[in-house]
Motif scaffolding. Structure first.
Motif, PDB file in Angstrom:
ATOM      1  N   UNK A   1       0.480   5.674   2.685  1.00  0.00           N
ATOM      2  CA  UNK A   1       0.004   4.294   2.512  1.00  0.00           C
ATOM      3  C   UNK A   1       0.836   3.277   3.283  1.00  0.00           C
ATOM      4  N   UNK A   2       0.163   2.191   3.630  1.00  0.00           N
ATOM      5  CA  UNK A   2       0.789   1.011   4.225  1.00  0.00           C
ATOM      6  C   UNK A   2       0.407  -0.168   3.329  1.00  0.00           C
ATOM      7  N   UNK A   3       1.387  -0.820   2.742  1.00  0.00           N
ATOM      8  CA  UNK A   3       1.113  -1.925   1.827  1.00  0.00           C
ATOM      9  C   UNK A   3       0.693  -3.168   2.606  1.00  0.00           C
ATOM     10  N   UNK A   4      -0.473  -3.713   2.256  1.00  0.00           N
ATOM     11  CA  UNK A   4      -0.999  -4.908   2.903  1.00  0.00           C
ATOM     12  C   UNK A   4      -0.569  -6.164   2.132  1.00  0.00           C
ATOM     13  N   UNK A   5      -0.666  -7.337   2.755  1.00  0.00           N
ATOM     14  CA  UNK A   5      -0.224  -8.571   2.088  1.00  0.00           C
ATOM     15  C   UNK A   5      -0.903  -8.839   0.751  1.00  0.00           C
ATOM     16  N   UNK A   6      -2.141  -8.369   0.577  1.00  0.00           N
ATOM     17  CA  UNK A   6      -2.850  -8.600  -0.692  1.00  0.00           C
ATOM     18  C   UNK A   6      -2.651  -7.461  -1.699  1.00  0.00           C
ATOM     19  N   UNK A   7      -1.688  -6.557  -1.407  1.00  0.00           N
ATOM     20  CA  UNK A   7      -1.360  -5.404  -2.246  1.00  0.00           C
ATOM     21  C   UNK A   7      -2.362  -4.264  -2.156  1.00  0.00           C
ATOM     22  N   UNK A   8      -3.380  -4.383  -1.301  1.00  0.00           N
ATOM     23  CA  UNK A   8      -4.247  -3.239  -1.022  1.00  0.00           C
ATOM     24  C   UNK A   8      -3.480  -2.281  -0.109  1.00  0.00           C
ATOM     25  N   UNK A   9      -4.041  -1.100   0.118  1.00  0.00           N
ATOM     26  CA  UNK A   9      -3.366  -0.098   0.932  1.00  0.00           C
ATOM     27  C   UNK A   9      -4.194   0.297   2.140  1.00  0.00           C
ATOM     28  N   UNK A  10      -3.583   0.247   3.310  1.00  0.00           N
ATOM     29  CA  UNK A  10      -4.086   0.891   4.515  1.00  0.00           C
ATOM     30  C   UNK A  10      -3.449   2.283   4.553  1.00  0.00           C
ATOM     31  N   UNK A  11      -3.819   3.096   5.541  1.00  0.00           N
ATOM     32  CA  UNK A  11      -3.301   4.460   5.612  1.00  0.00           C
ATOM     33  C   UNK A  11      -2.996   4.852   7.045  1.00  0.00           C
ATOM     34  N   UNK A  12      -2.006   5.732   7.189  1.00  0.00           N
ATOM     35  CA  UNK A  12      -1.666   6.299   8.484  1.00  0.00           C
ATOM     36  C   UNK A  12      -1.272   7.755   8.293  1.00  0.00           C
ATOM     37  N   UNK A  13      -1.236   8.510   9.385  1.00  0.00           N
ATOM     38  CA  UNK A  13      -0.941   9.944   9.308  1.00  0.00           C
ATOM     39  C   UNK A  13       0.561  10.204   9.297  1.00  0.00           C
ATOM     40  N   UNK A  14       0.971  11.199   8.532  1.00  0.00           N
ATOM     41  CA  UNK A  14       2.366  11.653   8.523  1.00  0.00           C
ATOM     42  C   UNK A  14       2.533  12.735   9.564  1.00  0.00           C
TER      43      UNK A  14
END
Length: 209
Positions: free
Chosen positions: A87-100
Motif C-alpha cells: 500500500x501507498x497511503x494517500x492524503x485522504x487516507x485511502x490506499x494506492x498500491x505498488x508492486x514489491x
C-alpha cells in the motif's frame, strides 16, 4: 426542531480508542529482538495457509516499528513467484498500491506532518482498485476477537479497502498477523466493520469461516 442526542453512538469508538491505547502500550514495550523472534514464526505459520499456497497475487504491507514482522513473509512469497502488492497511503487516507520487488523497492515515507513513517513501494502506482486483483489480503491490526472482528489503528484506510472489495464483488481471504495476546474475547465494533477470515500468530492459526 432539535433532534435528540444518540448517546450510544460514540461509545464503540471511545471503547476502540481506549483499547488501542492499551494494546499500543504493550507493543511499544517490545524490543527489536522480541519483534525479530516472531517474524520468522509468523512467516512459517502464514505460508502454511492453503490460501497463500495457491495465491497468485497477495496484497500485504511492510511492518514498521513494533508491528508483527512481515519482512520474511514478503520475501518468501516473492520467492514463490507470488505477485505482492504493497500500500501507498494517500492524503485522504485511502490506499494506492505498488508492486514489491525486494527490499530495494521500498522506501521510508513520512506522513501526517512527519509524525508517522511507513515503508512504501517506490515503483509504478497501480491505483486503489489494484487490491481487487488479490487472492489474499493481509491486513494490519491491533487485535482480533472470537468473531473475527478486527481492531485497526483508526485511520479508516482498510475500511475503504474492504468496502472496495465488496463493491467489486471479489472475495479474497482476509488475514491478520498479530501477536498471541492480541487475540481477545471481543473488540468493540460498528456497523461498517467486517470480520476477517483468519488470524495468524507466532503460535498458530485461527479461522473464522
Amino acid at each position: 426542531m432539535e433532534l435528540p442526542v444518540n448517546r450510544l453512538g460514540p461509545e464503540p469508538e471511545l471503547s476502540k480508542r481506549m483499547l488501542r491505547r492499551e494494546l499500543l502500550l504493550v507493543r511499544n514495550g517490545l524490543t527489536p529482538d522480541d519483534v525479530r523472534k516472531t517474524t520468522d514464526a509468523l512467516a512459517v505459520r502464514a505460508l502454511d495457509l492453503p490460501e497463500l499456497a495457491h495465491a497468485r497475487t497477495v496484497a500485504a504491507y511492510v511492518s514498521v516499528g513494533s508491528e508483527p514482522g512481515t519482512h520474511a513473509l514478503l520475501d518468501a512469497l516473492r520467492t514463490r513467484g507470488v505477485r505482492v502488492l504493497l500500500p501507498v497511503l494517500l492524503p485522504d487516507n485511502d490506499l494506492d498500491w505498488g508492486a514489491y520487488e525486494g527490499e530495494a523497492s521500498v522506501a521510508r515515507v513520512r506522513h501526517g506532518g512527519g509524525r508517522m513513517a511507513l515503508l512504501e513501494p517506490v515503483g509504478e502506482r497501480l491505483g486503489p482498485e489494484a487490491v481487487t486483483t488479490a487472492d489474499v489480503v493481509l491486513l494490519p491490526g491491533l487485535a482480533v476477537d472470537a468473531r473475527g472482528m478486527r481492531l485497526g489503528r483508526g485511520g479508516g484506510s482498510y475500511d475503504r479497502v474492504l468496502a472496495r472489495l465488496e463493491r467489486a464483488g471479489t472475495d479474497p481471504a482476509l488475514v491478520v498477523l498479530l501477536y498471541d495476546k492480541e487475540v481477545v474475547d471481543r473488540v468493540p465494533d460498528e456497523e461498517h466493520d467486517r470480520p476477517v477470515h483468519a488470524v495468524v500468530t507466532p503460535s498458530g492459526v485461527r479461522r473464522f469461516r
